[in-house]
Design a protein around this motif. Structure first.
Motif, PDB file in Angstrom:
ATOM      1  N   SER A 175       1.014   3.998  -2.918  1.00 37.59           N
ATOM      2  CA  SER A 175       0.754   5.390  -2.568  1.00 37.59           C
ATOM      3  C   SER A 175       1.856   6.296  -3.089  1.00 37.59           C
ATOM      4  O   SER A 175       1.598   7.369  -3.642  1.00 37.59           O
ATOM      5  N   VAL A 200      -8.149  11.904  -3.350  1.00 39.05           N
ATOM      6  CA  VAL A 200      -8.667  10.550  -3.135  1.00 39.05           C
ATOM      7  C   VAL A 200     -10.088  10.428  -3.682  1.00 39.05           C
ATOM      8  O   VAL A 200     -10.431   9.445  -4.347  1.00 39.05           O
ATOM      9  N   TYR A 240      -5.558  16.391  -0.044  1.00 39.81           N
ATOM     10  CA  TYR A 240      -5.372  14.947  -0.188  1.00 39.81           C
ATOM     11  C   TYR A 240      -6.727  14.237  -0.280  1.00 39.81           C
ATOM     12  O   TYR A 240      -6.918  13.350  -1.126  1.00 39.81           O
ATOM     13  N   GLN A 270       0.837  -1.199   0.000  1.00 39.86           N
ATOM     14  CA  GLN A 270       0.000   0.000   0.000  1.00 39.86           C
ATOM     15  C   GLN A 270       0.871   1.248   0.000  1.00 39.86           C
ATOM     16  O   GLN A 270       0.594   2.209  -0.714  1.00 39.86           O
ATOM     17  N   CYS A 271       1.929   1.237   0.780  1.00 37.17           N
ATOM     18  CA  CYS A 271       2.847   2.374   0.836  1.00 37.17           C
ATOM     19  C   CYS A 271       3.524   2.582  -0.516  1.00 37.17           C
ATOM     20  O   CYS A 271       3.629   3.729  -0.991  1.00 37.17           O
TER      21      CYS A 271
END
Length: 104
Positions: free
Chosen positions: A49, A79, A75, A45-46
């Protein structure tokens, strides 16, 4: 059989139960496996991202002026836009799949 200090009977001939210890060992191994899978998913996930949103997000209310960091509100808007795009692509693919399938 012998009596211990708490007046419980203890059978020293059988010793500790191997199957109980083995079951406990497997339980701990399962917990370790789940923790490792969770850590792997967090790392993925990091990485995603950082790939799809390389601009850092500010951890304070106002980012320092010399950084290119997004505020948290910015942010959230990014999203929301990404979710909207993903939904549009999903709907387009569903529509295309229905058009391709033979009509009865």
């Amino acid at each position: 059989m012998m009596l211990d200090r708490n007046n419980k009977t203890v059978d020293h001939n059988n010793g500790p139960r191997f199957d109980k210890h083995l079951e406990e060992f497997y339980s701990i191994c399962d917990q370790i496996e789940l923790n490792l899978k969770t850590a792997k998913l967090c790392m993925q996930q990091c990485a995603s991202s950082q790939q799809y949103l390389p601009i850092p997000v500010a951890t304070s209310q106002q980012p320092p002026p010399e950084t290119n960091a997004l505020t948290y509100n910015q942010y959230l808007e990014v999203v929301k836009l990404q979710i909207g795009y993903a939904k549009d692509i999903h709907d387009t693919l569903i529509c295309a799949a229905q058009n391709i399938s033979p009509s009865e």
